[in-house]
Design an enzyme around this catalytic site. Structure first.
Site, PDB file in Angstrom:
ATOM      1  N   ASP A   1      29.766  82.755 -18.645  1.00 22.24           N
ATOM      2  CA  ASP A   1      30.883  81.933 -19.123  1.00 22.24           C
ATOM      3  C   ASP A   1      30.556  81.327 -20.485  1.00 22.24           C
ATOM      4  O   ASP A   1      31.416  81.209 -21.357  1.00 22.24           O
ATOM      5  CB  ASP A   1      31.184  80.813 -18.126  1.00 22.24           C
ATOM      6  CG  ASP A   1      31.549  81.351 -16.753  1.00 22.24           C
ATOM      7  OD1 ASP A   1      32.417  82.224 -16.686  1.00 22.24           O
ATOM      8  OD2 ASP A   1      30.960  80.898 -15.765  1.00 22.24           O
TER       9      ASP A   1
ATOM     10  N   ASN B   1      27.474  91.801 -18.272  1.00 18.65           N
ATOM     11  CA  ASN B   1      26.011  91.816 -18.267  1.00 18.65           C
ATOM     12  C   ASN B   1      25.556  93.255 -18.043  1.00 18.65           C
ATOM     13  O   ASN B   1      26.374  94.149 -17.799  1.00 18.65           O
ATOM     14  CB  ASN B   1      25.438  90.849 -17.223  1.00 18.65           C
ATOM     15  CG  ASN B   1      25.842  91.192 -15.792  1.00 18.65           C
ATOM     16  OD1 ASN B   1      25.907  92.358 -15.396  1.00 18.65           O
ATOM     17  ND2 ASN B   1      26.131  90.160 -14.994  1.00 18.65           N
TER      18      ASN B   1
ATOM     19  N   GLU C   1      26.604  94.966 -14.742  1.00 15.30           N
ATOM     20  CA  GLU C   1      28.037  95.262 -14.731  1.00 15.30           C
ATOM     21  C   GLU C   1      28.355  96.426 -15.654  1.00 15.30           C
ATOM     22  O   GLU C   1      29.178  97.297 -15.329  1.00 15.30           O
ATOM     23  CB  GLU C   1      28.821  94.019 -15.171  1.00 15.30           C
ATOM     24  CG  GLU C   1      28.799  92.894 -14.151  1.00 15.30           C
ATOM     25  CD  GLU C   1      29.332  91.582 -14.702  1.00 15.30           C
ATOM     26  OE1 GLU C   1      29.706  90.709 -13.888  1.00 15.30           O
ATOM     27  OE2 GLU C   1      29.372  91.423 -15.940  1.00 15.30           O
TER      28      GLU C   1
END
Length: 229
Positions: free
Chosen positions: A209, A144, A147
């Site tokens: 996920d 993301n 990150e």
């Protein structure tokens, strides 16, 4: 579970404790039609459980985790590696999902990537910035935006993407919450952006996920990276 619900045949390799929560997890995997013979039960650690405390209607307030994030022993790593290698020949792709719970040590990860590459398998990785140095050489990464900033040390997405491609040698798929998804292909490092459709969501748990599962399935099925995103 995302992959299985999209119609993929899934074999799961991971680590759990030898406890009641293992049985709960195994029942869920069986219900989802997910092959779990590669899940290693270790009596020395608990099955990771994340307890979320939420307020109405579904706002997360607090999370309490029961876990052991120490690395596996050498013997346990050898068994885990064997579990993966035993399933690699039949697989079309390998997906690494690393929440820094102790499984992905530098040595084990290097062996896993080496084995997957030697058999020509596509490799997809979703991992936390703390372990960024051990996932070089995979085919797709899906951080993301926060990150991605931590991994690159940069703030501007136009600079972040090419830096990630250079560091990992991978296609970088950066999710940007309601602003959509940006793809940086390893061939030219140019940004390809798909805008998001903003909707009201109270709980974004599992969004990452869902992204890596869909990216992995679509790319493995032969879609161009731009069509994947």
């Amino acid at each position: 579970n995302n992959l299985a619900s999209l119609g993929a045949k899934v074999s799961l390799c991971g680590v759990v404790g030898n406890d009641h929560n293992k049985e709960t997890l195994f029942n869920l995997l069986d219900e989802g039609g997910i092959e779990r013979g590669g899940v290693l039960a270790c009596g020395s650690r608990p099955t990771t459980v994340k307890q979320r405390i939420v307020s109405w209607p579904n706002h997360q307030m607090l999370r309490v985790d029961d876990e052991d994030t120490s690395n596996l022993s050498g013997e346990e790593e050898a068994v885990f590696l064997g579990n993966v290698l035993g399933r690699l020949q039949e697989a079309d792709a390998v997906v690494f999902s690393d929440y820094v719970k102790g499984v992905f040590s530098p040595n084990l990860t290097a062996e896993l990537i080496k084995a997957a590459k030697s058999k020509g398998k596509k490799i997809f990785a979703d991992f936390k910035p703390k372990n960024k140095d051990i996932f070089r050489g995979v085919d797709f990464i899906t951080p993301n935006l926060q990150e991605a900033k931590e991994m690159s040390g940069l703030e501007d997405i136009e600079m972040i993407g090419p830096a990630l491609v250079d560091r990992f040698g991978a296609h970088a798929v950066v999710t940007m919450s309601g602003d959509g998804i940006s793809l940086f292909c390893r061939e030219d490092k140019k940004r390809h952006h798909v805008s998001g459709k903003k909707i009201k969501v109270f709980d974004v748990s599992g969004a990452g996920d869902t992204v890596i599962a869909t990216v992995a399935l679509a790319a493995t099925a032969g879609l161009d990276p731009k069509d994947v995103v």
